[in-house]
Design a protein around this motif. Structure first.
Motif, PDB file in Angstrom:
ATOM      1  N   SER A   1       3.678 -19.556  41.205  1.00 25.86           N
ATOM      2  CA  SER A   1       4.999 -19.497  41.828  1.00 25.86           C
ATOM      3  C   SER A   1       6.117 -19.713  40.813  1.00 25.86           C
ATOM      4  O   SER A   1       7.285 -19.521  41.131  1.00 25.86           O
ATOM      5  CB  SER A   1       5.101 -20.521  42.963  1.00 25.86           C
ATOM      6  N   GLY A   2       5.774 -20.074  39.593  1.00 24.16           N
ATOM      7  CA  GLY A   2       6.771 -20.221  38.534  1.00 24.16           C
ATOM      8  C   GLY A   2       7.086 -18.915  37.830  1.00 24.16           C
ATOM      9  O   GLY A   2       8.103 -18.793  37.157  1.00 24.16           O
ATOM     10  N   ALA A   3       6.231 -17.919  37.988  1.00 25.54           N
ATOM     11  CA  ALA A   3       6.445 -16.610  37.364  1.00 25.54           C
ATOM     12  C   ALA A   3       7.228 -15.723  38.329  1.00 25.54           C
ATOM     13  O   ALA A   3       6.908 -15.662  39.508  1.00 25.54           O
ATOM     14  CB  ALA A   3       5.106 -15.966  37.035  1.00 25.54           C
ATOM     15  N   THR A   4       8.225 -15.035  37.825  1.00 28.92           N
ATOM     16  CA  THR A   4       9.002 -14.135  38.676  1.00 28.92           C
ATOM     17  C   THR A   4       8.179 -12.910  39.052  1.00 28.92           C
ATOM     18  O   THR A   4       8.010 -12.597  40.223  1.00 28.92           O
ATOM     19  CB  THR A   4      10.288 -13.682  37.953  1.00 28.92           C
ATOM     20  N   THR A   5       7.663 -12.224  38.049  1.00 29.10           N
ATOM     21  CA  THR A   5       6.930 -10.977  38.259  1.00 29.10           C
ATOM     22  C   THR A   5       5.445 -11.213  38.082  1.00 29.10           C
ATOM     23  O   THR A   5       5.029 -12.044  37.272  1.00 29.10           O
ATOM     24  CB  THR A   5       7.397  -9.916  37.235  1.00 29.10           C
ATOM     25  N   SER A   6       4.647 -10.467  38.789  1.00 32.47           N
ATOM     26  CA  SER A   6       3.194 -10.503  38.605  1.00 32.47           C
ATOM     27  C   SER A   6       2.868  -9.820  37.278  1.00 32.47           C
ATOM     28  O   SER A   6       3.629  -8.973  36.803  1.00 32.47           O
ATOM     29  CB  SER A   6       2.502  -9.774  39.755  1.00 32.47           C
ATOM     30  N   ALA A   7       1.736 -10.192  36.692  1.00 37.75           N
ATOM     31  CA  ALA A   7       1.337  -9.611  35.402  1.00 37.75           C
ATOM     32  C   ALA A   7      -0.129  -9.218  35.460  1.00 37.75           C
ATOM     33  O   ALA A   7      -0.928  -9.843  36.154  1.00 37.75           O
ATOM     34  CB  ALA A   7       1.567 -10.620  34.280  1.00 37.75           C
TER      35      ALA A   7
ATOM     36  N   SER B   1       3.956  -6.541  35.392  1.00 41.54           N
ATOM     37  CA  SER B   1       4.259  -6.332  33.981  1.00 41.54           C
ATOM     38  C   SER B   1       2.924  -6.216  33.252  1.00 41.54           C
ATOM     39  O   SER B   1       1.936  -6.858  33.629  1.00 41.54           O
ATOM     40  CB  SER B   1       5.112  -7.474  33.416  1.00 41.54           C
ATOM     41  N   LEU B   2       2.883  -5.363  32.242  1.00 42.21           N
ATOM     42  CA  LEU B   2       1.668  -5.176  31.457  1.00 42.21           C
ATOM     43  C   LEU B   2       1.705  -6.177  30.312  1.00 42.21           C
ATOM     44  O   LEU B   2       2.601  -6.140  29.478  1.00 42.21           O
ATOM     45  CB  LEU B   2       1.587  -3.737  30.934  1.00 42.21           C
ATOM     46  N   ALA B   3       0.734  -7.074  30.289  1.00 45.77           N
ATOM     47  CA  ALA B   3       0.755  -8.185  29.331  1.00 45.77           C
ATOM     48  C   ALA B   3      -0.598  -8.346  28.663  1.00 45.77           C
ATOM     49  O   ALA B   3      -1.617  -7.911  29.179  1.00 45.77           O
ATOM     50  CB  ALA B   3       1.113  -9.479  30.066  1.00 45.77           C
ATOM     51  N   ASN B   4      -0.589  -9.003  27.529  1.00 37.88           N
ATOM     52  CA  ASN B   4      -1.833  -9.366  26.865  1.00 37.88           C
ATOM     53  C   ASN B   4      -2.231 -10.742  27.399  1.00 37.88           C
ATOM     54  O   ASN B   4      -1.686 -11.754  27.002  1.00 37.88           O
ATOM     55  CB  ASN B   4      -1.650  -9.411  25.347  1.00 37.88           C
ATOM     56  N   ARG B   5      -3.187 -10.761  28.323  1.00 36.86           N
ATOM     57  CA  ARG B   5      -3.671 -12.004  28.924  1.00 36.86           C
ATOM     58  C   ARG B   5      -5.093 -12.296  28.462  1.00 36.86           C
ATOM     59  O   ARG B   5      -5.849 -12.975  29.137  1.00 36.86           O
ATOM     60  CB  ARG B   5      -3.608 -11.913  30.459  1.00 36.86           C
ATOM     61  N   LYS B   6      -5.451 -11.769  27.307  1.00 39.63           N
ATOM     62  CA  LYS B   6      -6.804 -11.899  26.765  1.00 39.63           C
ATOM     63  C   LYS B   6      -7.243 -13.359  26.666  1.00 39.63           C
ATOM     64  O   LYS B   6      -8.394 -13.682  26.933  1.00 39.63           O
ATOM     65  CB  LYS B   6      -6.849 -11.215  25.390  1.00 39.63           C
TER      66      LYS B   6
END
Length: 164
Positions: free
Chosen positions: A30-36, A107-112
């Motif tokens: 809930s602290g992140a604005t956009t999903s990733a 958003s497209l993120a590096n969540r490795k």
């Protein structure tokens, strides 16, 4: 008609049908604005005046081992988990959770290095979910209960007469 607000836990399991990725573990934030969503090899492809975005999902976590190309995307600046601003591309796709199909932005993120390949943020949660961090996988449990119920209808639907 107003849609029901569901209780969601700190984690869950979702489907991304348009991307062919099913039973994906997610972290609710809930602290992140956009999903990733975790992606690799994200690159722009220019074809004349048109630009398309190409990316790969996390095949190690069950995503299809193929590239995806979209023409409907935008670029934005987000603050990552360590507080640093970074440019990211944002796509829209459908997510299925609690049996509901929701079109939302990722958003497209590096969540490795993260435990979960997908993060669900406030834009998706707002007006749809209340977060209880002491719970987990409530949508997945609800789906499992529905499947179990279909296989073994309860006794109320098929009452048995007791004879004394």
């Amino acid at each position: 008609m107003k849609k029901k607000i569901e209780l969601i836990g700190a984690t869950d399991i979702v489907d991304l049908p348009e991307l062919g990725w099913y039973h994906v573990p997610v972290r609710v934030d809930s602290g992140a604005t956009t999903s990733a969503i975790h992606c690799a090899r994200v690159r722009l492809i220019k074809e004349g005046e048109h630009e398309r975005l190409c990316f790969y999902l996390d095949a190690k976590r069950g995503a299809p081992e193929q590239s995806f190309t979209v023409s409907d995307f935008k670029e934005t600046v987000v603050r990552n988990s360590s507080g640093k601003e970074e440019k990211r591309y944002v796509i829209k796709t459908q997510i299925t959770i609690f049996g509901r199909k929701i079109r939302t932005e990722f958003s497209l993120a590096n969540r490795k290095k993260m435990s979960y390949p997908i993060l669900l943020g406030r834009k998706l949660l707002k007006g749809r979910f209340i977060v209880d961090v002491s719970q987990k996988d409530l949508s997945a449990k609800q789906n499992a209960d529905k499947i179990r119920h279909k296989k073994n209808p309860d006794t109320e639907a098929n009452p048995t007469r007791l004879i004394h």
